[in-house]
Design an enzyme around this catalytic site. Structure first.
Site, PDB file in Angstrom:
ATOM      1  CE  LYS A  31      15.025 -10.562  -7.467  1.00 44.77           C
ATOM      2  NZ  LYS A  31      14.831  -9.311  -6.766  1.00 44.77           N
ATOM      3  CE1 TYR A  91      15.394  -4.853  -7.088  1.00 42.06           C
ATOM      4  CE2 TYR A  91      13.331  -3.819  -7.702  1.00 42.06           C
ATOM      5  CZ  TYR A  91      14.409  -4.613  -8.011  1.00 42.06           C
ATOM      6  OH  TYR A  91      14.488  -5.186  -9.254  1.00 42.06           O
ATOM      7  NE  ARG A 103      -8.391  -9.350 -15.044  1.00 39.34           N
ATOM      8  CZ  ARG A 103      -9.634  -8.906 -14.763  1.00 39.34           C
ATOM      9  NH1 ARG A 103      -9.912  -8.473 -13.553  1.00 39.34           N
ATOM     10  NH2 ARG A 103     -10.570  -8.912 -15.675  1.00 39.34           N
ATOM     11  CG  ASP A 129      11.377  -6.067  -0.313  1.00 41.92           C
ATOM     12  OD1 ASP A 129      11.601  -7.288  -0.191  1.00 41.92           O
ATOM     13  OD2 ASP A 129      11.466  -5.462  -1.406  1.00 41.92           O
TER      14      ASP A 129
HETATM   15  C1  LIG Z   1      14.130  -8.129  -7.041  1.00 42.16           C
HETATM   16  C2  LIG Z   1      13.585  -7.362  -5.926  1.00 42.16           C
HETATM   17  C3  LIG Z   1      12.344  -6.702  -6.039  1.00 42.16           C
HETATM   18  C4  LIG Z   1      11.555  -6.700  -7.317  1.00 42.16           C
HETATM   19  O1  LIG Z   1      11.079  -7.967  -7.635  1.00 42.16           O
HETATM   20  P1  LIG Z   1      10.697  -8.444  -9.127  1.00 42.16           P
HETATM   21  O2  LIG Z   1      10.185  -9.807  -8.900  1.00 42.16           O
HETATM   22  O3  LIG Z   1      11.958  -8.387  -9.941  1.00 42.16           O
HETATM   23  O4  LIG Z   1       9.671  -7.483  -9.631  1.00 42.16           O
HETATM   24  C5  LIG Z   1      11.878  -6.033  -4.931  1.00 42.16           C
HETATM   25  N1  LIG Z   1      12.564  -5.988  -3.783  1.00 42.16           N
HETATM   26  C6  LIG Z   1      13.767  -6.597  -3.641  1.00 42.16           C
HETATM   27  C7  LIG Z   1      14.486  -6.494  -2.350  1.00 42.16           C
HETATM   28  C8  LIG Z   1      14.318  -7.297  -4.714  1.00 42.16           C
HETATM   29  O5  LIG Z   1      15.503  -7.882  -4.573  1.00 42.16           O
END
Ligand SMILES: *Cc1c(COP(=O)(O)O)cnc(C)c1O
Length: 393
Positions: free
Chosen positions: A209, A112, A59, A184
């Site tokens: 992504k 997001y 963990r 982000d």
């Molecule tokens: C998809 C996404 C998230 C969240 O990510 P997960 O892996 O689905 O929890 C956060 N910020 C952006 C810009 C995203 O496209």
């Protein structure tokens, strides 16, 4: 090795893999263990105290996960990194570890959806004040920052209309106010943008992504200074949103082609955006690579490529959206982005379905908008596919 002199394609293949793996394995072994055994309890103690390298419990740390973390760290040109089970875990752990009751956050309206929920629902519960500014009104953001705040949270490009925030400018204002800047970087990926170089303190990623790139697993990352990342890591250790070694292996495999994929996606998205821009049935195209996009100049300054996501609105109504989407063959109608295959969907009935028409209008999201995340297919095929579907409207 001094990776600062290497290019991204080399970094993603070699970072974390310079030492020989057990058995001389050419690929990263998946260390599927919960716990790590010691012959000597004094050594175990030294590792537990952090005086000696090693792992105790998965963990907290795991050798397979660490190989992946090292790749992301090097790609984002960061001093330190930690990983999470999802992108939202990276974001929520960062916010909840760094903020305390009485603090104030300045952010923007277009973050997001999950992040926005934290701002609107969960941070107020612990008495953290959140001010959400117009995403591209930099003067308003600066003004709110100057009123005093602890953390500035940004995202660029944003979903779904690819708004661009001037990271250097806002990070500068935050520094002046003594606030930490978090951004982000999911939509850009470290191939196209390195926010830490622009004065941002912390970068979060949904590795789900582009970093993984194959839409087959979830993961998240936080990159920045040792001091700040450690704060969040300590929280993640007990929060428990850790990345599993098998998942880490999949992402290690995916990230090795990150530069190849993203360069291809940059090229595909630009070609598709230009095609759509000149099509009579298309009303508007949102892509920061087009010089008609309001964020084009800033994007050109802070990004090396404009990314694989674009959106466009159709002339006509929601029926036109349906006709187009139902007649595309080289597209999965699905959420998410950054996959090797093209994904598309209408924000009106997907990511922004919970908003009213008026709220969508305020965010600049037309009712006939389609978000289109290009894959690594051949751009001529993608354009041909769009062309035949547009004819049917
Ligand atoms: C998809 C996404 C998230 C969240 O990510 P997960 O892996 O689905 O929890 C956060 N910020 C952006 C810009 C995203 O496209």
């Amino acid at each position: 090795m001094d990776f600062s002199k290497r290019k991204a394609g080399t970094k993603s293949v070699w970072a974390g893999e310079l030492e020989r793996f057990p058995y001389g394995s050419h690929t990263v072994p998946i260390t599927n263990t919960v716990t790590f055994a010691y012959d000597d309890i004094d050594e175990w103690y030294e590792v537990a105290k952090g005086n000696q390298k090693g792992d105790i419990y998965s963990r907290n740390t795991n050798p397979t996960v660490q190989v992946l973390e090292e790749k992301v760290r090097i790609l984002e040109k960061a001093e330190a990194v930690t990983s999470f089970s999802t992108g939202m875990a990276a974001i929520s752990n960062t916010l909840f570890a760094l903020l305390k009751p009485g603090d104030r956050v300045v952010s923007v309206k277009d973050t997001y959806g999950g992040t926005s929920r934290i701002f609107l629902e969960y941070l107020p519960k612990i008495n953290v004040e959140v001010t959400l500014c117009e995403t591209t009104d930099f003067e308003q953001i600066e003004e709110e920052i100057s009123k005093g705040c602890n953390l500035v949270y940004l995202e660029t490009p944003t979903n779904p209309t690819l708004k661009i925030i001037d990271l250097e400018r806002i990070a500068k204002a935050a520094k002046k106010a003594g606030a930490i800047t978090v951004t982000d970087n999911t939509f850009a990926s470290p191939i196209n943008q390195n926010p830490l170089e622009l004065g941002v303190d912390l970068v979060v990623h949904s590795g789900t992504k582009y970093l993984n790139g194959h839409s087959d697993t979830l993961c998240g990352f936080l990159c920045g200074s040792k001091e700040l990342v450690k704060e969040v890591f300590k929280y993640r250790e007990i929060n428990g949103a850790s990345l599993h070694p098998e998942t880490a292996y999949m992402v290690i495999r995916g990230i090795k082609t990150l530069e190849l994929r993203v360069e291809r996606q940059n090229e595909n998205a630009m070609a598709v955006a230009r095609f759509l821009k000149s099509h009579p049935k298309v009303n508007d195209v949102f892509y920061p690579g087009l010089d008609s996009h309001p964020g084009h100049d800033i994007a050109s300054k802070q990004m090396r490529g404009f990314g694989g996501v674009l959106s466009f609105s159709l002339k006509g109504d929601y029926e036109s959206v349906k006709t187009l989407l139902h007649n595309l063959s080289l597209v999965h109608l699905a959420a998410s982005l950054g996959s090797v295959s093209t994904l598309a969907g209408p924000p009106r009935t997907t990511s922004h379905v919970e908003l009213t028409e008026e709220q969508r209008k305020q965010l600049g999201i037309p009712e006939t908008l389609i978000r289109y995340s290009v894959g690594i297919e051949n751009k001529e095929d993608l354009i041909e596919d769009l062309e035949q579907a547009l004819k049917l409207i």
